[in-house]
Scaffold this motif. Sequence first.
Motif, short mmCIF file in Angstrom:
data_model
loop_
_atom_site.label_atom_id
_atom_site.label_comp_id
_atom_site.label_asym_id
_atom_site.label_seq_id
_atom_site.Cartn_x
_atom_site.Cartn_y
_atom_site.Cartn_z
N ALA A 1 -39.76 2.66 28.06
CA ALA A 1 -39.48 2.61 26.68
C ALA A 1 -40.36 3.86 26.19
N THR A 2 -39.77 4.45 25.05
CA THR A 2 -40.63 5.60 24.30
C THR A 2 -40.29 5.34 22.70
N PRO A 3 -41.04 5.63 22.02
CA PRO A 3 -40.80 5.69 20.59
C PRO A 3 -39.37 6.08 20.30
N ASP A 4 -38.77 7.10 20.77
CA ASP A 4 -37.58 7.63 20.56
C ASP A 4 -36.29 6.37 21.10
N SER A 5 -36.72 5.85 22.34
CA SER A 5 -35.59 5.00 22.62
C SER A 5 -35.68 3.78 22.09
N LEU A 6 -37.03 3.36 21.42
CA LEU A 6 -37.19 2.18 20.78
C LEU A 6 -36.38 2.24 19.26
N ALA A 7 -36.53 3.37 18.53
CA ALA A 7 -35.81 3.84 17.48
C ALA A 7 -34.26 3.55 17.55
N VAL A 8 -33.76 4.20 18.62
CA VAL A 8 -32.57 4.09 18.92
C VAL A 8 -31.91 2.59 19.15
N GLN A 9 -32.75 1.74 19.64
CA GLN A 9 -32.56 0.49 19.82
C GLN A 9 -32.38 -0.37 18.67
N ALA A 10 -33.49 0.04 17.81
CA ALA A 10 -33.40 -0.78 16.31
C ALA A 10 -32.35 -0.25 15.49
N ALA A 11 -31.80 0.98 15.73
CA ALA A 11 -30.82 1.41 14.81
C ALA A 11 -29.56 0.93 15.28
N ALA A 12 -29.41 0.69 16.75
CA ALA A 12 -28.27 -0.07 17.17
C ALA A 12 -28.23 -1.40 16.87
N THR A 13 -29.34 -2.17 16.89
CA THR A 13 -29.53 -3.56 16.12
C THR A 13 -29.08 -3.92 14.90
N SER A 14 -29.33 -2.84 13.90
CA SER A 14 -28.98 -2.87 12.57
C SER A 14 -27.27 -2.77 12.42
N LEU A 15 -26.89 -1.79 13.38
CA LEU A 15 -25.58 -1.51 13.36
C LEU A 15 -24.66 -2.90 13.77
N GLU A 16 -25.01 -3.31 14.80
CA GLU A 16 -24.64 -4.52 15.24
C GLU A 16 -24.64 -5.58 14.19
N ALA A 17 -25.59 -5.54 13.23
CA ALA A 17 -25.78 -6.55 12.25
C ALA A 17 -24.91 -6.50 10.90
N TRP B 1 -25.36 2.47 5.11
CA TRP B 1 -26.42 2.25 6.19
C TRP B 1 -26.89 3.69 6.36
N ILE B 2 -26.24 4.80 6.21
CA ILE B 2 -26.70 6.23 6.28
C ILE B 2 -27.66 6.45 5.02
N GLU B 3 -27.54 5.85 4.05
CA GLU B 3 -28.37 6.00 2.74
C GLU B 3 -29.82 5.33 3.17
N ARG B 4 -29.66 4.17 3.76
CA ARG B 4 -31.08 3.46 3.90
C ARG B 4 -31.74 3.97 5.25
N PHE B 5 -30.86 4.58 6.24
CA PHE B 5 -31.67 4.92 7.41
C PHE B 5 -31.21 6.54 7.60
N PRO B 6 -31.39 7.38 6.59
CA PRO B 6 -31.25 9.02 6.94
C PRO B 6 -31.44 9.41 8.26
N ASP B 7 -32.72 8.93 8.92
CA ASP B 7 -33.24 9.52 9.91
C ASP B 7 -32.40 9.10 11.14
N ALA B 8 -31.79 7.98 11.05
CA ALA B 8 -30.97 7.42 12.24
C ALA B 8 -29.59 7.91 12.47
N VAL B 9 -29.07 8.91 11.55
CA VAL B 9 -27.75 9.49 11.89
C VAL B 9 -27.32 9.88 13.25
N PRO B 10 -28.43 10.56 14.03
CA PRO B 10 -28.02 10.76 15.20
C PRO B 10 -27.37 9.75 16.19
N VAL B 11 -27.81 8.60 15.93
CA VAL B 11 -27.36 7.31 16.39
C VAL B 11 -26.00 6.99 16.15
#
Length: 281
Positions: A25-41, A53-63
């Motif tokens: 795990a890296t900080p980037d991979s953990l961030a992707v996993q966190a974004a994925a979890t929020s998308l699943e929810a 969701w984009i408005e709430r997490f603008p840095d996570a758009v690459p996910v």
Amino acid sequence: MTVPSYDEYVASLSRVTAHVDPTVATPDSLAVQAAATSLEALPTVDREMIAAWIERFPDAVPVLGLVVGLSQEKLKNALRQHLGTSSWTRAARVDPMGVAEMLDDEFGLAASLLAQRGRTYTFGDLLVARAGTRVYATSAGTAGRLVEDRIEEIAADLGLTYATRGRFEGRSGRTAPCDLAVPDSGRSAAIVVAAKAFDSTGSKLTDAVREVEEMAAVRKPSQFVMAVIDGIGWLSRANDLRKIHALWAAGEIDGMYTLATLGSFRADLEQAALLRGLLPG
């Protein structure tokens, strides 16, 4: 023929690292996993919910780009083409609905997200995902071949004799590469065409410019040189694209086209063939 400006041409464009242990795990991979979890929810999957969701997490758009198979580079190119900026954080803060609509219109984000959420993935799925760079390389080759196939279809439909992917002979026996030659490659070439389409960027675009420059440098006065250049990858290599456009503006090549202007390419190819006696008048 009046040569369109560089900006007018751009408006017609259609798209070594160190080994990293993928199990660590890296900080980037953990961030992707966190974004994925929020998308699943997300309670629902539609444009309004995705925009929120984009408005709430603008840095996570690459996910969201990963959901539809876009690398960060391709995501930047798509944002630049449709929203005028390559910064996903800026686009997300200024126009989150615009980002959601672009990703859904162009890449089917909502349907893809709905289909993938909660799915059980196999070891094979995991390896396919890790092979992404090879998949993108194949897609890039397919994009180039698409343009080659289209110009070949036009030549065939006009009834021209032609050769593909060879070299032609110009002044003083010098040669240059071409993707289509009429009526043949080698010494007999009267019309030569370059076909260069890229939705991603990299040194291959500079190589493509070099090939067109070679064609212009060796051409005989009696030879026609044309180039079909498309793909949003060129938006990240504006200086390279400007070099080809400058050749056209200076009359060193006879035409520059995109897939959107293939009607003009067809007309110009037919006219050149008539002038060289390659079609009945």
